[in-house]
Scaffold this active site. Structure first.
Site, PDB file in Angstrom:
ATOM      1  CG  ASP A 198      -1.353  -3.331   6.592  1.00  0.00           C
ATOM      2  OD1 ASP A 198      -0.181  -3.413   6.189  1.00  0.00           O
ATOM      3  OD2 ASP A 198      -2.332  -3.189   5.822  1.00  0.00           O
ATOM      4  CG  ASP A 209       1.652  -3.216   2.185  1.00  0.00           C
ATOM      5  OD1 ASP A 209       1.292  -3.513   3.350  1.00  0.00           O
ATOM      6  OD2 ASP A 209       0.890  -2.670   1.361  1.00  0.00           O
ATOM      7  CG  HIS A 278      -1.471  -2.485  -3.209  1.00  0.00           C
ATOM      8  ND1 HIS A 278      -0.218  -2.054  -2.890  1.00  0.00           N
ATOM      9  CD2 HIS A 278      -2.018  -2.923  -2.038  1.00  0.00           C
ATOM     10  CE1 HIS A 278      -0.020  -2.204  -1.582  1.00  0.00           C
ATOM     11  NE2 HIS A 278      -1.092  -2.736  -1.033  1.00  0.00           N
ATOM     12  CG  HIS A 286      -2.288   1.591  -3.045  1.00  0.00           C
ATOM     13  ND1 HIS A 286      -3.392   2.041  -2.387  1.00  0.00           N
ATOM     14  CD2 HIS A 286      -1.784   0.630  -2.267  1.00  0.00           C
ATOM     15  CE1 HIS A 286      -3.545   1.373  -1.254  1.00  0.00           C
ATOM     16  NE2 HIS A 286      -2.572   0.506  -1.163  1.00  0.00           N
ATOM     17  CD  GLU A 311      -3.590  -5.261   1.157  1.00  0.00           C
ATOM     18  OE1 GLU A 311      -3.819  -5.101   2.365  1.00  0.00           O
ATOM     19  OE2 GLU A 311      -3.122  -4.364   0.423  1.00  0.00           O
ATOM     20  CD  GLU A 411      -0.490  -5.935   2.548  1.00  0.00           C
ATOM     21  OE1 GLU A 411      -0.801  -5.455   3.658  1.00  0.00           O
ATOM     22  OE2 GLU A 411      -0.443  -5.260   1.506  1.00  0.00           O
TER      23      GLU A 411
END
Ligand SMILES: [Co+2]
Length: 430
Positions: A198, A209, A278, A286, A311, A411
């Site tokens: 990640d 992300d 998020h 976030h 994710e 994700e």
């Protein structure tokens, strides 16, 4: 990076993103409905354009060494996967030209979108490097450094303008998220491990992300497939005015339709119910909204021009994580103003200069201890603890399910453009 359901913090909504479209190229190439319906047509168009251009495009080397900006001298980075919004949405807008016009005017500004596309191309190329490098027997430190070095090179790291988006997560087995090696880490990858990779890339604070799972034994294939399916379900379900709980419900239904046999025992695959996607704001990973991966009753809606990390985490364990182990991930609290930070007394003398270093090098981007080491900080742990204890810096401990369980993750980062959804980090790998 993973969002935690238990720690939802509210902050200003991302309405700042909506600006008038300035670059005509965007509407010419991206909002053209023909090119979206027929990928071949858009390919032809692009090829024609390339032929006309006098500059000869550079080819990436293997392993990659050429920064992405050099590969796209006209600065038009490849768009992600375009998905149309659900039927209800198009029914309302398809035949309403005024509404379409209004939405085009509200298009996220092209520079921001293009920054995300550039960061996404870096992500795609770096994760290919990662896949080639990561093998049982490699140390976590060497894997993290390989990913981060490749990112810094391809994105042309420069202060807060471009660089690594957050610490490289290399969580294995029952560790679901937020593990990256600290200095001196001796953990080595084994062929029985389930590894979540990640990592993040940012350009001008626009963070991509995106995460995938690697295994080296086919016995885990169903787990990996379930989570990939669940994440893609969440991406499909996402849209303007869609309730977060409805996305969670669809993810949960798909994830929990799977089960897996491991070493002679059958396990249901459960959603990790206290982890979530998020929304992402500039320099803030976030940013207030959490996308659940179960039906959780949150009626908050997604909005136009918001950016989301979708994710999902599937587990053979309890489907619930707790904080456990040595912390590596930190970020300056984005909801504090410099004034309010100034009023907080700091007991440890080194905390103040450390905070200045953090502000200068990372702003509110997440960082890890290795990132402090590499910019020359040492003996910072007491000062860092003081900053965490006072709430100026947030810590993100590893999040773990029960011992012996296995957690997988996928994700992507998506943009809710007014007329379509763009899965900016999509690649041919996942
Ligand atoms: Co994330």
């Amino acid at each position: 990076m993973a969002g935690e359901a238990a720690e939802i913090e509210s902050s200003a909504p991302l309405s700042v993103l909506a600006k008038e479209i300035e670059d005509v190229d965007l509407s010419a190439e991206d909002s053209n409905s023909d090119s979206q319906k027929d990928p071949k047509a858009s390919d032809k168009k692009k090829k024609k354009k390339k032929k006309k251009s006098k500059k000869k495009a550079l080819q990436q080397t293997d392993p990659p060494t050429i920064p992405i900006t050099k590969l796209y001298p006209n600065k038009n980075y490849p768009q992600g996967e375009i998905q149309e919004y659900g039927k209800d949405f198009t029914m309302n807008t398809k035949f309403n030209k005024e509404e379409i016009k209004r939405k085009e005017n509200l298009e996220i500004d092209f520079e921001s979108l293009n920054d995300m596309r550039r960061a996404s191309e870096v992500h795609r190329q770096v994760r290919k490097v990662a896949r080639d490098f990561i093998k049982p027997g490699k140390s976590m430190t060497s894997i993290a450094e390989t990913i981060e070095n490749a990112t810094r090179l391809l994105v042309e790291e420069k202060g807060l303008e471009a660089g690594v988006g957050f610490p490289t997560g290399l969580s294995i087995n029952n560790v679901a998220a937020h593990y990256t090696p600290n200095a001196g880490d001796t953990l080595v990858l084994s062929d029985q491990d389930v590894l979540k990779v990640d990592f993040g890339v940012h350009v001008n604070g626009r963070i991509i992300d995106s995460a995938f799972t690697m295994t080296f034994d086919p016995k885990y294939d169903t787990l990996v497939q379930a989570v990939k399916d669940a994440t893609n379900t969440g991406i499909k379900a996402a849209g303007i005015d869609v309730r977060l709980t409805d996305i969670g419900e669809q993810i949960e239904e798909v994830m929990e339709s799977y089960e897996i046999e491991l070493n002679g025992k059958t396990y249901p695959i459960k959603c990790v119910r206290n982890l979530c996607g998020h929304n992402i704001a500039p320099y803030v990973i976030h940013s207030g909204k959490s996308v659940p991966i179960i039906k959780n009753g949150d009626n908050t809606k997604m909005e136009e021009n918001e950016v989301f990390a979708i994710e999902t985490f599937g587990s053979t364990g309890k489907g619930h994580v707790i904080e456990e182990g040595v912390v590596s991930h930190y970020a300056k609290n984005p909801s504090l103003t410099p004034q309010s930070i100034g009023r907080i007394p700091l007991r440890i003398p080194k905390a103040k200069p450390l905070l200045n270093t953090i502000t200068k090098n990372f702003g509110t981007l997440p960082f890890c201890r290795r990132y402090l080491d590499r910019i020359g900080e040492d003996k910072y742990l007491l000062g860092l603890k003081n900053l965490v204890d006072t709430g100026i810096v947030l810590s993100y401990p590893p999040l773990v399910d029960i011992p012996g369980s296995y957690v997988a993750q996928f994700e992507h980062t998506i943009v809710l453009r007014p007329n379509c959804k763009e899965v900016v980090s999509r690649g041919d790998d996942y």
